[in-house]
Design an enzyme around this catalytic site. Structure first.
Site, PDB file in Angstrom:
ATOM      1  N   ASP A  74       3.681 -72.128  36.951  1.00 49.21           N
ATOM      2  CA  ASP A  74       4.980 -72.451  37.254  1.00 49.21           C
ATOM      3  C   ASP A  74       5.651 -73.490  36.152  1.00 49.21           C
ATOM      4  O   ASP A  74       5.140 -74.558  36.046  1.00 49.21           O
ATOM      5  CB  ASP A  74       4.870 -73.038  38.630  1.00 49.21           C
ATOM      6  CG  ASP A  74       4.456 -72.165  39.647  1.00 49.21           C
ATOM      7  OD1 ASP A  74       3.896 -71.292  39.156  1.00 49.21           O
ATOM      8  OD2 ASP A  74       4.739 -72.424  40.803  1.00 49.21           O
ATOM      9  N   GLU A 128       8.518 -68.769  48.140  1.00 50.72           N
ATOM     10  CA  GLU A 128       8.188 -69.748  47.026  1.00 50.72           C
ATOM     11  C   GLU A 128       9.124 -70.081  46.114  1.00 50.72           C
ATOM     12  O   GLU A 128       9.913 -69.449  45.842  1.00 50.72           O
ATOM     13  CB  GLU A 128       6.692 -69.287  46.506  1.00 50.72           C
ATOM     14  CG  GLU A 128       5.757 -68.995  47.326  1.00 50.72           C
ATOM     15  CD  GLU A 128       4.436 -68.767  46.569  1.00 50.72           C
ATOM     16  OE1 GLU A 128       3.663 -69.694  46.496  1.00 50.72           O
ATOM     17  OE2 GLU A 128       4.283 -67.601  46.049  1.00 50.72           O
TER      18      GLU A 128
HETATM   19  C1  FRU Z   1       3.919 -70.207  42.924  1.00 52.16           C
HETATM   20  C2  FRU Z   1       3.038 -71.259  43.555  1.00 52.16           C
HETATM   21  C3  FRU Z   1       4.040 -72.481  43.693  1.00 52.16           C
HETATM   22  C4  FRU Z   1       3.057 -73.709  44.106  1.00 52.16           C
HETATM   23  C5  FRU Z   1       2.215 -73.362  42.895  1.00 52.16           C
HETATM   24  C6  FRU Z   1       0.514 -73.919  43.039  1.00 52.16           C
HETATM   25  O1  FRU Z   1       3.319 -69.808  41.840  1.00 52.16           O
HETATM   26  O2  FRU Z   1       2.328 -70.909  44.519  1.00 52.16           O
HETATM   27  O3  FRU Z   1       4.561 -72.244  45.116  1.00 52.16           O
HETATM   28  O4  FRU Z   1       3.749 -74.908  44.003  1.00 52.16           O
HETATM   29  O5  FRU Z   1       2.214 -71.834  42.519  1.00 52.16           O
HETATM   30  O6  FRU Z   1      -0.132 -73.606  42.109  1.00 52.16           O
END
Ligand code: FRU
Length: 454
Positions: A82, A304
């Site tokens: 991310d 997300e």
């Molecule tokens: C999306 C996610 C986010 C979270 C992160 C955890 O890729 O699930 O929601 O912050 O990855 O690694």
């Protein structure tokens, strides 16, 4: 500033009114808008309904091109997933003395990719052209949480100060009722220094908690364990309301289900929402949780990394989701979903009928994830990371059929090629794939300069 309502409160009346309308609307049409729920029971907000999600279709306009060329990795030793750019208060990408900065979740790449979530640290990278990125270092010395998950980054030009929003997460090795507890947090106090050598962070950050789940509207970890879902209270995305100047974060949550019997089958377990909190002081140290902007009860468990783009008076709300988090009887590919409304509060309607904006191609359904839509002139630039290619099965679960070395080999763990996406009212179309992970300033809209030090 927002108007003052009759109770003397600022900014709350619009959201409270929306909630009341949502409840009356659902009861009034007796299940027609919320097919997963029994009429008149439960708490119903603005929704992504099952009927809407049934309209999800993969088309030429929303299917991303196959990535069949090797992608250059940003780092030989780190997984990168991310990622978000440093933006000004108004949402435009910050340029300080010619440099742009991005922040990424990162972890050493000598572990199987699934282990990265419990090791995540936020690191920053900088670039002069928006696509060749150099690692700057870790963002924080002593952040909150055992590890940190996604967030957003704002640079206040007047104060010459960074505001870095993130998720503080507890250790994933703790017992179920304690593991992966998530709190919204942010850090301020530091800034950036630029030189011909690059960019570094200067000063020290103070870390503040913004919010945790209240157990009333937003489900707590304990409530979710009892319900058996993938829990969420994370991913704060800073957003300044362009009309009122109010400061918000939108985030991913789950709605507490008061009365499971109000829902058909066990679909109440799919209770994802896009939550919102408003800052109540200028220092951004006090925040107030508000009713969710969007709920996907009976539709999807995880919305997300939600974020908002304003274009031509329309408010576009984007979120990412997985195939495996849709409720029984529904399906949609891993990718970017979007909604549009004529105000920040909603009522949000899915783009392209069902909501799907960017899907991976059927040949490689997991090739990218964690898409982020950024304003780009009157269109969008969509960034993401390279996730899994060539999995043995049709679900993300099939990763576990592979040995740790094979898992590492099929995981990308770097920025994926960015996409250009045209935006036209409630319809979108992928128009181009760019080379590599590009975070380009919005044409004609980005602020010049910034007052970072030389
Ligand atoms: C999306 C996610 C986010 C979270 C992160 C955890 O890729 O699930 O929601 O912050 O990855 O690694």
């Amino acid at each position: 500033m927002p108007e003052e309502d009759s109770s003397g409160q600022f900014g709350m009346h619009r959201r409270t009114a929306l909630k009341t309308f949502g409840a009356l609307g659902a009861a009034g049409v007796a299940g027609a808008t919320l097919p997963g729920s029994a009429a008149g029971k439960g708490r119903f907000g603005p929704s992504w309904t099952r009927e809407q999600a049934e309209q999800i279709r993969r088309t030429d306009a929303n299917t991303a091109p196959l990535i069949d060329e090797p992608v250059d990795k940003l780092s030989d030793s780190l997984y990168i997933w991310d990622t978000w750019p440093l933006r000004n208060r108004d949402g435009s990408i910050t340029k300080i003395n010619g440099y742009q900065v991005i922040f990424s979740l990162t972890a050493p790449n000598d572990v199987p990719p699934g282990a990265r979530h419990n090791l995540a640290r936020i690191r920053y990278f900088y670039s002069k052209n928006g696509h060749d990125w150099t690692l700057g270092g870790e963002a924080f010395e002593n952040p909150l949480g055992h590890h940190q998950w996604a967030g957003s980054a704002m640079y206040d030009q007047t104060e010459d100060q960074l505001y870095l929003f993130y998720t503080a997460v507890s250790d994933g090795n703790l017992p179920p009722r304690e593991r992966y507890r998530q709190r919204l947090a942010f850090a301020k106090g530091a800034s950036m220094e630029t030189s011909s050598e690059g960019v570094s962070l200067t000063g020290s950050f103070e870390h503040h908690k913004i919010a945790e789940a209240d157990g009333q509207t937003y489900q707590t970890l304990e409530q979710s364990v009892d319900q058996g879902i993938v829990y969420a209270f994370r991913d704060p995305w800073y957003f300044q309301h362009p009309e009122t100047g109010e400061d918000y974060v939108v985030f991913e949550g789950n709605t507490r289900i008061e009365d499971p019997s109000a829902y058909q089958n066990d679909w109440y377990k799919w209770n994802g929402n896009v939550g919102i909190a408003q800052a109540t002081n200028e220092e951004l140290t006090d925040w107030e949780l508000q009713e969710p902007l969007l709920e996907a009860i009976t539709t999807n468990q995880q919305l997300e990394r939600p974020h908002i783009v304003v274009n031509r008076g329309n408010y576009y709300l984007f979120t990412i989701s997985h195939k495996f988090t849709f409720a029984p009887g529904l399906t949609g590919p891993d990718g970017l979903y979007g909604f549009v409304a004529d105000s920040m509060d909603g009522d949000y309607q899915p783009l392209n009928d069902g909501g799907l904006v960017v899907a991976n191609p059927t040949e490689q359904p997991f090739q990218t994830y964690s898409h982020l839509a950024l304003p780009h002139g009157d269109n969008l630039l969509v960034t993401s990371f390279l996730n899994f290619q060539d999995l043995p099965g049709e679900s993300l679960d099939s990763v576990s059929e592979l040995s740790p070395e094979e898992q590492k080999a099929v995981f990308g763990g770097t920025l994926a090629p960015s996409l250009r996406v045209q935006l036209k009212g409630s319809e979108t179309r992928i128009s181009a794939e760019l080379q590599g992970g590009q975070f380009l300033p919005s044409a004609g809209k980005s602020k010049s300069g910034g007052n970072g030090k030389n």
